[in-house]
Design a protein around this motif. Structure first.
Motif, PDB file in Angstrom:
ATOM      1  N   VAL A  14      64.690 -61.205 -67.373  1.00  0.00           N
ATOM      2  CA  VAL A  14      63.794 -61.927 -68.259  1.00  0.00           C
ATOM      3  C   VAL A  14      63.908 -63.383 -68.295  1.00  0.00           C
ATOM      4  O   VAL A  14      65.083 -63.609 -68.243  1.00  0.00           O
ATOM      5  N   PRO A  15      63.059 -64.294 -68.314  1.00  0.00           N
ATOM      6  CA  PRO A  15      63.305 -65.710 -68.574  1.00  0.00           C
ATOM      7  C   PRO A  15      64.249 -66.112 -69.481  1.00  0.00           C
ATOM      8  O   PRO A  15      65.031 -66.889 -69.559  1.00  0.00           O
ATOM      9  N   ASN A  16      63.857 -65.418 -70.848  1.00  0.00           N
ATOM     10  CA  ASN A  16      64.531 -65.907 -72.128  1.00  0.00           C
ATOM     11  C   ASN A  16      65.018 -64.508 -72.665  1.00  0.00           C
ATOM     12  O   ASN A  16      64.346 -63.821 -73.639  1.00  0.00           O
ATOM     13  N   PRO A  17      66.267 -64.056 -72.258  1.00  0.00           N
ATOM     14  CA  PRO A  17      66.864 -62.740 -72.886  1.00  0.00           C
ATOM     15  C   PRO A  17      66.683 -62.830 -74.396  1.00  0.00           C
ATOM     16  O   PRO A  17      66.476 -61.860 -75.318  1.00  0.00           O
ATOM     17  N   GLU A  18      67.090 -63.855 -75.019  1.00  0.00           N
ATOM     18  CA  GLU A  18      67.211 -63.893 -76.662  1.00  0.00           C
ATOM     19  C   GLU A  18      65.796 -63.762 -77.079  1.00  0.00           C
ATOM     20  O   GLU A  18      65.771 -63.102 -78.196  1.00  0.00           O
ATOM     21  N   ALA A  19      64.567 -64.037 -76.515  1.00  0.00           N
ATOM     22  CA  ALA A  19      63.479 -63.952 -77.116  1.00  0.00           C
ATOM     23  C   ALA A  19      62.972 -62.539 -77.117  1.00  0.00           C
ATOM     24  O   ALA A  19      62.578 -61.767 -78.057  1.00  0.00           O
ATOM     25  N   SER A  20      63.345 -61.754 -76.110  1.00  0.00           N
ATOM     26  CA  SER A  20      62.907 -60.292 -75.895  1.00  0.00           C
ATOM     27  C   SER A  20      64.099 -59.740 -76.799  1.00  0.00           C
ATOM     28  O   SER A  20      63.554 -58.571 -77.544  1.00  0.00           O
ATOM     29  N   ALA A  21      65.351 -59.995 -76.990  1.00  0.00           N
ATOM     30  CA  ALA A  21      66.102 -59.356 -77.761  1.00  0.00           C
ATOM     31  C   ALA A  21      65.486 -59.475 -79.335  1.00  0.00           C
ATOM     32  O   ALA A  21      65.641 -58.732 -80.112  1.00  0.00           O
ATOM     33  N   SER A  22      65.187 -60.643 -79.819  1.00  0.00           N
ATOM     34  CA  SER A  22      64.845 -60.804 -80.953  1.00  0.00           C
ATOM     35  C   SER A  22      63.429 -60.177 -81.561  1.00  0.00           C
ATOM     36  O   SER A  22      63.417 -59.540 -82.497  1.00  0.00           O
ATOM     37  N   PHE A  23      62.684 -59.863 -80.555  1.00  0.00           N
ATOM     38  CA  PHE A  23      61.473 -59.279 -80.587  1.00  0.00           C
ATOM     39  C   PHE A  23      61.670 -57.688 -80.848  1.00  0.00           C
ATOM     40  O   PHE A  23      61.313 -57.116 -81.970  1.00  0.00           O
ATOM     41  N   LEU A  24      62.780 -57.143 -80.107  1.00  0.00           N
ATOM     42  CA  LEU A  24      63.137 -55.701 -80.349  1.00  0.00           C
ATOM     43  C   LEU A  24      64.008 -55.607 -81.799  1.00  0.00           C
ATOM     44  O   LEU A  24      63.682 -54.658 -82.545  1.00  0.00           O
ATOM     45  N   THR A  25      64.866 -56.562 -82.104  1.00  0.00           N
ATOM     46  CA  THR A  25      65.429 -56.568 -83.313  1.00  0.00           C
ATOM     47  C   THR A  25      64.774 -56.566 -84.583  1.00  0.00           C
ATOM     48  O   THR A  25      64.669 -55.889 -85.527  1.00  0.00           O
ATOM     49  N   VAL A  40      71.811 -60.250 -73.498  1.00  0.00           N
ATOM     50  CA  VAL A  40      71.887 -59.568 -74.692  1.00  0.00           C
ATOM     51  C   VAL A  40      71.895 -58.151 -74.136  1.00  0.00           C
ATOM     52  O   VAL A  40      70.786 -57.616 -73.714  1.00  0.00           O
ATOM     53  N   SER A  41      72.794 -57.261 -74.920  1.00  0.00           N
ATOM     54  CA  SER A  41      72.654 -55.716 -74.776  1.00  0.00           C
ATOM     55  C   SER A  41      72.517 -55.247 -76.219  1.00  0.00           C
ATOM     56  O   SER A  41      72.963 -55.612 -77.235  1.00  0.00           O
ATOM     57  N   LEU A  42      71.359 -54.533 -76.444  1.00  0.00           N
ATOM     58  CA  LEU A  42      70.849 -54.009 -77.646  1.00  0.00           C
ATOM     59  C   LEU A  42      71.149 -52.406 -77.758  1.00  0.00           C
ATOM     60  O   LEU A  42      70.847 -51.831 -76.560  1.00  0.00           O
ATOM     61  N   LYS A  43      71.153 -51.961 -79.050  1.00  0.00           N
ATOM     62  CA  LYS A  43      71.446 -50.525 -79.222  1.00  0.00           C
ATOM     63  C   LYS A  43      70.841 -50.611 -80.389  1.00  0.00           C
ATOM     64  O   LYS A  43      70.570 -51.094 -81.613  1.00  0.00           O
ATOM     65  N   HIS A  44      69.887 -48.909 -80.317  1.00  0.00           N
ATOM     66  CA  HIS A  44      69.440 -48.539 -81.973  1.00  0.00           C
ATOM     67  C   HIS A  44      70.130 -47.765 -82.537  1.00  0.00           C
ATOM     68  O   HIS A  44      70.958 -46.893 -82.173  1.00  0.00           O
ATOM     69  N   PRO A  45      70.411 -48.011 -83.989  1.00  0.00           N
ATOM     70  CA  PRO A  45      71.128 -47.068 -84.845  1.00  0.00           C
ATOM     71  C   PRO A  45      70.735 -45.826 -84.916  1.00  0.00           C
ATOM     72  O   PRO A  45      71.829 -44.857 -85.128  1.00  0.00           O
ATOM     73  N   GLY A  47      70.127 -43.933 -82.038  1.00  0.00           N
ATOM     74  CA  GLY A  47      70.509 -43.385 -80.915  1.00  0.00           C
ATOM     75  C   GLY A  47      69.747 -43.989 -79.698  1.00  0.00           C
ATOM     76  O   GLY A  47      68.773 -44.813 -79.764  1.00  0.00           O
ATOM     77  N   GLY A  48      69.805 -43.146 -78.757  1.00  0.00           N
ATOM     78  CA  GLY A  48      68.975 -43.456 -77.497  1.00  0.00           C
ATOM     79  C   GLY A  48      69.875 -44.465 -76.650  1.00  0.00           C
ATOM     80  O   GLY A  48      71.071 -44.679 -76.880  1.00  0.00           O
ATOM     81  N   SER A  49      69.179 -45.103 -75.380  1.00  0.00           N
ATOM     82  CA  SER A  49      69.776 -45.727 -74.377  1.00  0.00           C
ATOM     83  C   SER A  49      69.961 -47.379 -74.938  1.00  0.00           C
ATOM     84  O   SER A  49      69.047 -47.872 -75.600  1.00  0.00           O
ATOM     85  N   ASN A  50      70.586 -48.070 -74.293  1.00  0.00           N
ATOM     86  CA  ASN A  50      70.754 -49.539 -74.449  1.00  0.00           C
ATOM     87  C   ASN A  50      69.698 -50.100 -73.653  1.00  0.00           C
ATOM     88  O   ASN A  50      69.664 -49.489 -72.652  1.00  0.00           O
ATOM     89  N   ILE A  51      69.250 -51.381 -74.169  1.00  0.00           N
ATOM     90  CA  ILE A  51      68.285 -52.127 -73.543  1.00  0.00           C
ATOM     91  C   ILE A  51      69.175 -53.401 -73.438  1.00  0.00           C
ATOM     92  O   ILE A  51      69.595 -53.990 -74.258  1.00  0.00           O
ATOM     93  N   ILE A  52      69.168 -53.865 -71.959  1.00  0.00           N
ATOM     94  CA  ILE A  52      69.641 -55.045 -71.767  1.00  0.00           C
ATOM     95  C   ILE A  52      68.827 -56.036 -71.212  1.00  0.00           C
ATOM     96  O   ILE A  52      68.146 -55.554 -70.200  1.00  0.00           O
ATOM     97  N   PHE A  53      68.769 -57.419 -71.617  1.00  0.00           N
ATOM     98  CA  PHE A  53      68.164 -58.604 -71.223  1.00  0.00           C
ATOM     99  C   PHE A  53      69.044 -59.330 -70.456  1.00  0.00           C
ATOM    100  O   PHE A  53      70.098 -59.864 -71.173  1.00  0.00           O
ATOM    101  N   LEU A  54      68.718 -59.540 -69.162  1.00  0.00           N
ATOM    102  CA  LEU A  54      69.365 -60.696 -68.314  1.00  0.00           C
ATOM    103  C   LEU A  54      68.623 -61.656 -68.041  1.00  0.00           C
ATOM    104  O   LEU A  54      67.509 -61.490 -67.867  1.00  0.00           O
TER     105      LEU A  54
END
Length: 127
Positions: A14-25, A40-45, A47-54
């Motif tokens: 994605v053009p702005n990883p921080e924006a997508s990460a902030s949206f999910l958090t 940014v690599s995200l994990k949900h408390p 469980g489930g899969s990690n979501i990584i934005f590059l």
């Protein structure tokens, strides 16, 4: 034969990883597991899969011939317990609604939202 896989993650350019990460958090309860310049690599408390934005265009992305932005034809699907309540909460936060809650004949109730990079996050509740 076992492949020995112990975890799963999806990585999205994605053009702005921080924006997508902030949206999910902010809207879906994800937390930052790792972060550095351009990713940014995200994990949900729960469980489930990690979501990584590059960040699109990172020179370290391989293979380079598929290094374009994610989004076209992609749905990031999250299964929830109370879709209608989640929809009310997201609407109250002025999250962009792409598809209001609707139910498919086979029992899938879903709604869709657009993140700051244009990715579609789809919530699903099985009826």
């Amino acid at each position: 034969m076992s492949a020995g896989v112990s975890a799963f993650a999806v990585s999205l350019n994605v053009p702005n990883p921080e924006a997508s990460a902030s949206f999910l958090t902010a809207n879906f309860g994800y937390g930052v597991e790792m972060q550095d310049e351009g990713f940014v690599s995200l994990k949900h408390p729960d469980g489930g899969s990690n979501i990584i934005f590059l960040r699109t265009g990172l020179p370290t992305f391989k293979p380079a011939d598929i290094a374009g932005s994610a989004g076209e034809g992609l749905l990031l699907v999250l299964v929830v317990e109370d879709l209608d309540e989640r929809h009310r909460q997201l609407s109250a936060r002025s999250v962009e609604v792409v598809t209001a809650p609707e139910t498919e004949p086979w029992g899938e109730r879903f709604s869709q939202y657009r993140d700051p990079n244009g990715l579609i996050v789809q919530l699903v509740q099985w009826m």
